[in-house]
Write a protein that holds these residues in place. Structure first.
Motif, PDB file in Angstrom:
ATOM      1  N   ALA A  51     -96.584 -23.612  57.617  1.00  0.00           N
ATOM      2  CA  ALA A  51     -97.611 -23.654  56.579  1.00  0.00           C
ATOM      3  C   ALA A  51     -97.000 -23.462  55.193  1.00  0.00           C
ATOM      4  O   ALA A  51     -97.405 -24.114  54.216  1.00  0.00           O
TER       5      ALA A  51
ATOM      6  N   HIS B  71     -97.262 -26.710  52.656  1.00  0.00           N
ATOM      7  CA  HIS B  71     -98.437 -26.480  51.828  1.00  0.00           C
ATOM      8  C   HIS B  71     -98.447 -27.505  50.694  1.00  0.00           C
ATOM      9  O   HIS B  71     -97.436 -27.698  50.000  1.00  0.00           O
TER      10      HIS B  71
ATOM     11  N   THR C  56    -100.100 -33.022  53.054  1.00  0.00           N
ATOM     12  CA  THR C  56    -101.507 -32.673  53.305  1.00  0.00           C
ATOM     13  C   THR C  56    -101.878 -32.926  54.756  1.00  0.00           C
ATOM     14  O   THR C  56    -102.508 -32.080  55.408  1.00  0.00           O
ATOM     15  N   GLU C  57    -101.497 -34.086  55.257  1.00  0.00           N
ATOM     16  CA  GLU C  57    -101.807 -34.427  56.647  1.00  0.00           C
ATOM     17  C   GLU C  57    -101.118 -33.474  57.612  1.00  0.00           C
ATOM     18  O   GLU C  57    -101.732 -32.995  58.579  1.00  0.00           O
ATOM     19  N   LYS C  58     -99.850 -33.174  57.357  1.00  0.00           N
ATOM     20  CA  LYS C  58     -99.118 -32.263  58.226  1.00  0.00           C
ATOM     21  C   LYS C  58     -99.699 -30.850  58.163  1.00  0.00           C
ATOM     22  O   LYS C  58     -99.805 -30.158  59.176  1.00  0.00           O
ATOM     23  N   PHE C  59    -100.100 -30.439  56.964  1.00  0.00           N
ATOM     24  CA  PHE C  59    -100.684 -29.114  56.799  1.00  0.00           C
ATOM     25  C   PHE C  59    -101.993 -28.995  57.579  1.00  0.00           C
ATOM     26  O   PHE C  59    -102.268 -27.963  58.202  1.00  0.00           O
ATOM     27  N   GLN C  60    -102.786 -30.052  57.572  1.00  0.00           N
ATOM     28  CA  GLN C  60    -104.040 -30.049  58.331  1.00  0.00           C
ATOM     29  C   GLN C  60    -103.779 -29.962  59.837  1.00  0.00           C
ATOM     30  O   GLN C  60    -104.459 -29.222  60.564  1.00  0.00           O
ATOM     31  N   LYS C  61    -102.785 -30.703  60.313  1.00  0.00           N
ATOM     32  CA  LYS C  61    -102.450 -30.660  61.740  1.00  0.00           C
ATOM     33  C   LYS C  61    -101.928 -29.290  62.142  1.00  0.00           C
ATOM     34  O   LYS C  61    -102.225 -28.786  63.228  1.00  0.00           O
TER      35      LYS C  61
ATOM     36  N   ASN D 150    -102.712 -26.407  60.742  1.00  0.00           N
ATOM     37  CA  ASN D 150    -103.862 -25.505  60.792  1.00  0.00           C
ATOM     38  C   ASN D 150    -104.723 -25.765  62.028  1.00  0.00           C
ATOM     39  O   ASN D 150    -105.215 -24.825  62.672  1.00  0.00           O
ATOM     40  N   GLU D 151    -104.891 -27.031  62.367  1.00  0.00           N
ATOM     41  CA  GLU D 151    -105.671 -27.389  63.554  1.00  0.00           C
ATOM     42  C   GLU D 151    -105.008 -26.840  64.822  1.00  0.00           C
ATOM     43  O   GLU D 151    -105.673 -26.293  65.698  1.00  0.00           O
TER      44      GLU D 151
ATOM     45  N   ASN E 190    -105.403 -22.976  64.910  1.00  0.00           N
ATOM     46  CA  ASN E 190    -106.764 -22.573  65.270  1.00  0.00           C
ATOM     47  C   ASN E 190    -107.035 -22.777  66.759  1.00  0.00           C
ATOM     48  O   ASN E 190    -107.749 -21.996  67.387  1.00  0.00           O
TER      49      ASN E 190
END
Length: 252
Positions: free
Chosen positions: A214, A218, A228-233, A235-236, A239
């Motif tokens: 992260a 970031h 952005t795409e990697k950061f979203q993955k 976080n997904e 979670n």
């Protein structure tokens, strides 16, 4: 003087290592031969006992002793091979480290040979656990394969991304309640791959991997065009890899 003595110890260690390996290879060959003879005798013995139940009563004592020897040698041989491997590791590793310490002047390894014995036992235990885990995964994969083949004629409904399928309907139209983990294992392992952790990692290891990635991806600090795409993955994945799902995966 220390360098010369260190090289002398290193030479002795190499010679002893060769002797240990030679003895282990010879014993392995002997054990394999006797195991083969034992299988042949077992096959012949079972056939003869089935046809002539009292045949072995008439066997001479020398032949009985030979049969017992063929049966016992593999067990004793394997035990002796394990002992040789134990001695080879502890003694030779200790001598190599002592030699390196004398040659380089820097301390290598442990002071006591008993510490090498403990290290050997720990490595054997790790190897045993690794093989047990591989066997568990193999059995799980086999189970999943048979499970999917068995339910090939069913159409599943009520899919939830975290819990899997919540119901099923067969080809005859029968509908029933069903909770199953098809897809959960693959999804869990895929998220572990995104974070770069082993599927058997605990929550602490997952959290460390998440924080590291992260911080790296970031969008505010990363120069990566896909940050952005990697950061979203990332976080997904984090979670999804909750304590509940970690426990669920390990209990599968």
């Amino acid at each position: 003087m220390k360098i010369i003595f260190g090289k002398f110890i290193h030479s002795i260690a190499c010679a002893l290592n060769s002797i240990f390996n030679l003895l282990i290879n010879i014993l392995n060959a002997i054990v394999m031969i006797f195991e083969g003879l034992g299988q042949v005798l077992m096959l012949i013995g079972c056939s003869v006992i089935f046809i002539f139940p009292i045949f072995f009563i008439a066997l001479p004592s020398e032949l009985v002793f030979l049969i017992l020897l063929i049966a016992v040698v593999p067990f004793l041989g394997k035990s002796f091979i394990s002992l040789l491997r134990y001695g080879n590791y502890t003694l030779i590793e200790w001598m190599y480290d002592k030699a390196d310490s004398l040659i380089t002047g820097d301390k290598k390894g442990f002071d006591n040979i008993s510490d090498y014995a403990n290290k050997y036992r720990m490595e054997k235990e790790r190897e045993r656990r690794r093989k047990a885990e591989e066997e568990r995964q193999r059995q799980q994969e086999e189970f999943n394969k048979r499970f999917e083949e068995f339910f090939k004629g069913f159409s599943f409904t009520g899919y939830d991304s975290n819990e899997g399928y919540s119901g099923y309907r067969n080809n005859n139209g029968y509908k029933g309640a069903f909770v199953n983990d098809l897809g959960f294992k693959e999804k869990y392992e895929n998220y572990c791959s995104i974070l770069g952790v082993n599927p058997n990692a605990d929550q602490y290891e997952i959290k460390l991997a998440y924080r590291k990635l992260a911080k790296k991806y970031h969008p505010d600090v990363s120069d990566d065009p896909n940050a952005t795409e990697k950061f979203q993955k990332i976080n997904e994945a984090y979670n999804f890899l909750s304590q509940e799902n970690i426990k669920k995966y390990k209990n599968m």
